[in-house]
Design an enzyme around this catalytic site. Structure first.
Site, PDB file in Angstrom:
ATOM      1  N   HIS A 195     -55.033 -63.148 -10.207  1.00 28.11           N
ATOM      2  CA  HIS A 195     -55.513 -64.514 -10.431  1.00 28.11           C
ATOM      3  C   HIS A 195     -54.444 -65.376 -11.107  1.00 28.11           C
ATOM      4  O   HIS A 195     -54.297 -66.556 -10.793  1.00 28.11           O
ATOM      5  CB  HIS A 195     -56.784 -64.480 -11.280  1.00 28.11           C
ATOM      6  CG  HIS A 195     -57.607 -65.711 -11.163  1.00 28.11           C
ATOM      7  ND1 HIS A 195     -58.422 -65.946 -10.084  1.00 28.11           N
ATOM      8  CD2 HIS A 195     -57.699 -66.807 -11.949  1.00 28.11           C
ATOM      9  CE1 HIS A 195     -58.996 -67.125 -10.241  1.00 28.11           C
ATOM     10  NE2 HIS A 195     -58.571 -67.660 -11.360  1.00 28.11           N
ATOM     11  N   ARG A 302     -61.856 -71.566  -1.756  1.00 28.28           N
ATOM     12  CA  ARG A 302     -62.572 -70.497  -2.461  1.00 28.28           C
ATOM     13  C   ARG A 302     -63.715 -71.128  -3.256  1.00 28.28           C
ATOM     14  O   ARG A 302     -63.489 -71.969  -4.112  1.00 28.28           O
ATOM     15  CB  ARG A 302     -61.618 -69.768  -3.411  1.00 28.28           C
ATOM     16  CG  ARG A 302     -60.436 -69.089  -2.720  1.00 28.28           C
ATOM     17  CD  ARG A 302     -59.525 -68.441  -3.763  1.00 28.28           C
ATOM     18  NE  ARG A 302     -58.474 -67.635  -3.167  1.00 28.28           N
ATOM     19  CZ  ARG A 302     -57.203 -68.040  -3.012  1.00 28.28           C
ATOM     20  NH1 ARG A 302     -56.851 -69.251  -3.416  1.00 28.28           N
ATOM     21  NH2 ARG A 302     -56.315 -67.239  -2.476  1.00 28.28           N
ATOM     22  N   ARG A 338     -64.792 -70.905   2.578  1.00 29.30           N
ATOM     23  CA  ARG A 338     -65.141 -69.488   2.598  1.00 29.30           C
ATOM     24  C   ARG A 338     -66.453 -69.296   1.852  1.00 29.30           C
ATOM     25  O   ARG A 338     -66.594 -69.771   0.716  1.00 29.30           O
ATOM     26  CB  ARG A 338     -64.041 -68.657   1.936  1.00 29.30           C
ATOM     27  CG  ARG A 338     -64.340 -67.156   1.935  1.00 29.30           C
ATOM     28  CD  ARG A 338     -63.209 -66.352   1.332  1.00 29.30           C
ATOM     29  NE  ARG A 338     -63.105 -66.532  -0.111  1.00 29.30           N
ATOM     30  CZ  ARG A 338     -62.138 -65.996  -0.859  1.00 29.30           C
ATOM     31  NH1 ARG A 338     -61.192 -65.279  -0.283  1.00 29.30           N
ATOM     32  NH2 ARG A 338     -62.103 -66.200  -2.160  1.00 29.30           N
ATOM     33  N   ASN A 460     -53.944 -60.696   1.397  1.00 32.10           N
ATOM     34  CA  ASN A 460     -54.011 -60.072   0.066  1.00 32.10           C
ATOM     35  C   ASN A 460     -54.865 -58.811   0.113  1.00 32.10           C
ATOM     36  O   ASN A 460     -54.472 -57.751  -0.381  1.00 32.10           O
ATOM     37  CB  ASN A 460     -54.594 -61.042  -0.964  1.00 32.10           C
ATOM     38  CG  ASN A 460     -53.721 -62.270  -1.170  1.00 32.10           C
ATOM     39  OD1 ASN A 460     -52.624 -62.359  -0.639  1.00 32.10           O
ATOM     40  ND2 ASN A 460     -54.216 -63.221  -1.937  1.00 32.10           N
ATOM     41  N   ASP A 461     -56.053 -58.930   0.692  1.00 36.45           N
ATOM     42  CA  ASP A 461     -56.939 -57.768   0.781  1.00 36.45           C
ATOM     43  C   ASP A 461     -56.543 -56.830   1.911  1.00 36.45           C
ATOM     44  O   ASP A 461     -56.690 -55.614   1.792  1.00 36.45           O
ATOM     45  CB  ASP A 461     -58.391 -58.219   0.952  1.00 36.45           C
ATOM     46  CG  ASP A 461     -59.073 -58.492  -0.385  1.00 36.45           C
ATOM     47  OD1 ASP A 461     -58.724 -57.835  -1.367  1.00 36.45           O
ATOM     48  OD2 ASP A 461     -59.945 -59.372  -0.439  1.00 36.45           O
ATOM     49  N   ARG A 471     -54.571 -54.585  -5.392  1.00 33.37           N
ATOM     50  CA  ARG A 471     -53.611 -55.693  -5.368  1.00 33.37           C
ATOM     51  C   ARG A 471     -53.420 -56.383  -6.720  1.00 33.37           C
ATOM     52  O   ARG A 471     -52.454 -57.127  -6.889  1.00 33.37           O
ATOM     53  CB  ARG A 471     -54.037 -56.734  -4.323  1.00 33.37           C
ATOM     54  CG  ARG A 471     -55.359 -57.452  -4.601  1.00 33.37           C
ATOM     55  CD  ARG A 471     -55.671 -58.383  -3.442  1.00 33.37           C
ATOM     56  NE  ARG A 471     -56.925 -59.100  -3.595  1.00 33.37           N
ATOM     57  CZ  ARG A 471     -57.043 -60.249  -4.242  1.00 33.37           C
ATOM     58  NH1 ARG A 471     -55.997 -60.802  -4.816  1.00 33.37           N
ATOM     59  NH2 ARG A 471     -58.214 -60.854  -4.318  1.00 33.37           N
TER      60      ARG A 471
END
Length: 581
Positions: A195, A302, A338, A460-461, A471
């Site tokens: 983050h 997000r 999303r 990222n995932d 990650r």
């Protein structure tokens, strides 16, 4: 001044910054025990009550400011703090113990609050465990008034250009970061897609994470240099080192200024291939940056910030207003919303989500939404209503198979029917796609592409799940390899499956913001790249400097190499030939 110290961590956001450090939340307050006389008890209680009232006043002022600057949704994270200060059991126990023990208000308050924090921390319920952080935050605010502490550790009081040093950064910290004069971030923990890294990139400042003990080795007001490209931090540098980095930063600033002319130009290769460049968005306060760098829309909005660090769930109307604001601000460009992606490293206080032993593999994202259709439907209604105010599209996170996609679309169908019955307008043609971020989705991409209107690859995932590397974990940072052949082949398979069914494919993970990796994606045939706004011009420069045919040839050769290191070295060498400057 002591001799310079060099710390090595994980590079999280590029750039160079230097200046005084600000230690955020460095340990607990140390409160000495001091006895008082019987005649001082009433005045000590009054002093405690005044400190509580001052803390309440500060929080109300902060909430008002955040509401004005960023909207009510973001300000409501402070409601939990106000509730702590209204807890009758806590307040009465402090007053009672001051009378009983004849000790100072700060010592008694500190002793009581430590027991509260410990009790909350051991609760089996996730909601109650999260209250420990609220109690800890508010305790420091009250103690600051009781002990006449400097406001140096008070994030809201930040005025000067500073480098934030912290063990970690929470989402609530992130809200307070926007509109502050912050030059960079250093954290003890975290990986390159943690983050903190995402916050730093959205603010356009360098960051180094995974430093392990930066909060112990750096003191407040130490002069610090951050090299976000190399993951290096220099504490109390020599004059020679300072001058070296000042020159280096001047070169970076000069090169960035040259990119300004690209803002209004398309991201198009020299042989005519157009690639859409969009921005990732976490909170509406970032909209100005999206405009500033010339993004062609929002490729990933997000929505978790509307839900986190609050005691209730956001209403349909609240969500509708938030999505509408972004859609109108970005129009006529697209906004890709999303749906809620909770779990993993993101939890909310208002909903019980059991903490799994392996949270990234458990109850999260679309799985949570399908399990809680009441929450899911409210968000879907808000998104559909907002679709009337701009070009809005929506995507589901962490789809692992066609069954989940069909189940989600069935709920969406019912929500649409309900809105029609209520005569509430929405865009009947709003596109609905999925995020491809687990290997199962890649391996069934042909099937998913037949029932999706677009793909967005969440690298990222996808990297995390493909390589079995968490990650956000600095301990495995060296194993987190975006150029790993397996990762690139997964992406190529997804792009091919989407194109075979005639749908657009984008990448919205951090890979998109790295010009070298974006060059590989270009050669693999990606249609859109979505990234932190500050990364847009650098990637656009790369695209406008190369030919698609060159990128295709180099990507093809790269996919036949054995390791991620070989791929990065090969592509880097080729790209330097194409872009010598």
């Amino acid at each position: 001044m002591s001799s310079e110290i060099v710390l090595k961590g994980v590079p999280a956001a590029p750039g160079i910054a230097y200046g005084p450090s600000f230690i955020l939340d460095k340990g607990e307050f140390i409160v000495p025990k001091r006895s008082i006389s019987a005649s001082e008890v009433d005045s000590e209680i009054a002093r405690f009550e005044e400190a509580v009232n001052n803390a309440r006043r500060e929080i109300h002022q902060l909430k008002t400011k955040i509401t004005h600057d960023m909207g009510l949704a973001h300000a409501q994270i402070f409601d939990a703090h106000l509730l702590v200060l209204q807890d009758a059991d806590l307040l009465n126990r402090v007053i009672s113990d001051i009378r009983k023990t004849k000790s100072t208000a700060e010592y008694v308050f500190f002793a009581v609050i430590k027991k509260f924090i410990e009790a909350f921390s051991q609760m089996p319920d996730e909601y109650l465990r999260e209250r420990a952080a609220d109690v800890s935050d508010i305790s420091k605010r009250v103690l600051k008034h009781l002990m006449d502490e400097s406001k140096l550790h008070d994030l809201e009081s930040l005025q000067d250009d500073l480098i934030i040093v912290s063990h970690d950064l929470s989402p609530s910290d992130a809200v307070s970061m926007y509109n502050k004069k912050i030059k960079g971030f250093l954290t003890d923990i975290g990986g390159r897609t943690s983050h903190t890294a995402i916050i730093a990139k959205s603010l356009g400042v360098p960051a180094v994470v995974g430093l392990k003990d930066a909060t112990l080795r750096i003191c407040n007001q130490d002069y610090v240099i951050i090299d976000g490209q190399k993951g290096v931090v220099i504490v109390n540098p020599s004059q020679e080192t300072k001058e070296l980095y000042i020159k280096e930063q001047s070169k970076i600033i000069a090169s960035l200024e040259k990119l300004d002319d690209l803002k209004k130009l398309p991201a198009q290769t020299s042989d005519g291939k157009k690639v859409a460049i969009l921005a990732n968005l976490e909170i509406s306060a970032e909209i100005n940056a999206v405009r500033k760098y010339g993004a062609e829309g929002i490729g990933l909005y997000r929505t978790e910030f509307l839900y986190m660090n609050r005691l209730d769930l956001p209403s349909e109307e609240e969500q509708y207003q938030a999505y509408k604001q972004v859609a109108e601000a970005v129009a006529p460009f697209v906004v890709t919303i999303r749906t809620l992606d909770l779990g993993g490293d993101k939890f909310i206080s208002s909903v019980h989500i059991p903490r799994d032993m392996s949270p990234f593999l458990g109850y999260r994202a679309i799985r949570f939404c399908l399990e809680r259709p009441d929450i899911f439907k409210t968000q879907l209604r808000a998104i559909l209503r907002a679709s009337m105010h701009g070009k809005v599209q929506m995507m589901y996170p962490m789809i692992s198979g066609i069954g989940e996609l069909r189940e989600a679309n069935a709920i969406l169908k019912k929500v649409k029917e309900s809105l029609r019955e209520e005569k509430i307008p929405f865009d009947e043609d709003m596109k609905v796609g999925i995020m491809v971020e687990v290997p199962a989705a890649v391996m069934t991409a042909e099937t998913l592409a037949r029932e999706s209107q677009f793909f967005s690859i969440g690298t990222n995932d996808l990297i995390q799940y493909t390589l079995a590397v968490e990650r956000v974990n600095e301990k495995t940072a060296d194993l987190y390899d975006p150029a790993h052949p397996a990762v690139l082949k997964m992406i190529q398979k997804t792009i091919d499956a989407g194109h075979n069914e005639g749908i657009h494919v984008s990448v919205c993970g951090e890979m998109a913001s790295d010009p070298l990796l974006a060059f590989i994606l270009l050669g693999m045939g990606i249609d859109e790249l979505s990234m932190s706004a500050a990364s847009i011009l650098g990637v656009k420069k790369m695209i406008r400097s190369v030919k698609l045919q060159e990128a295709q040839r180099i990507a093809y050769e790269a996919l036949h190499l054995a390791t991620g290191q070989e791929i990065e070295e090969f592509v880097g060498a080729q790209l330097r030939k194409l872009m010598p400057n």
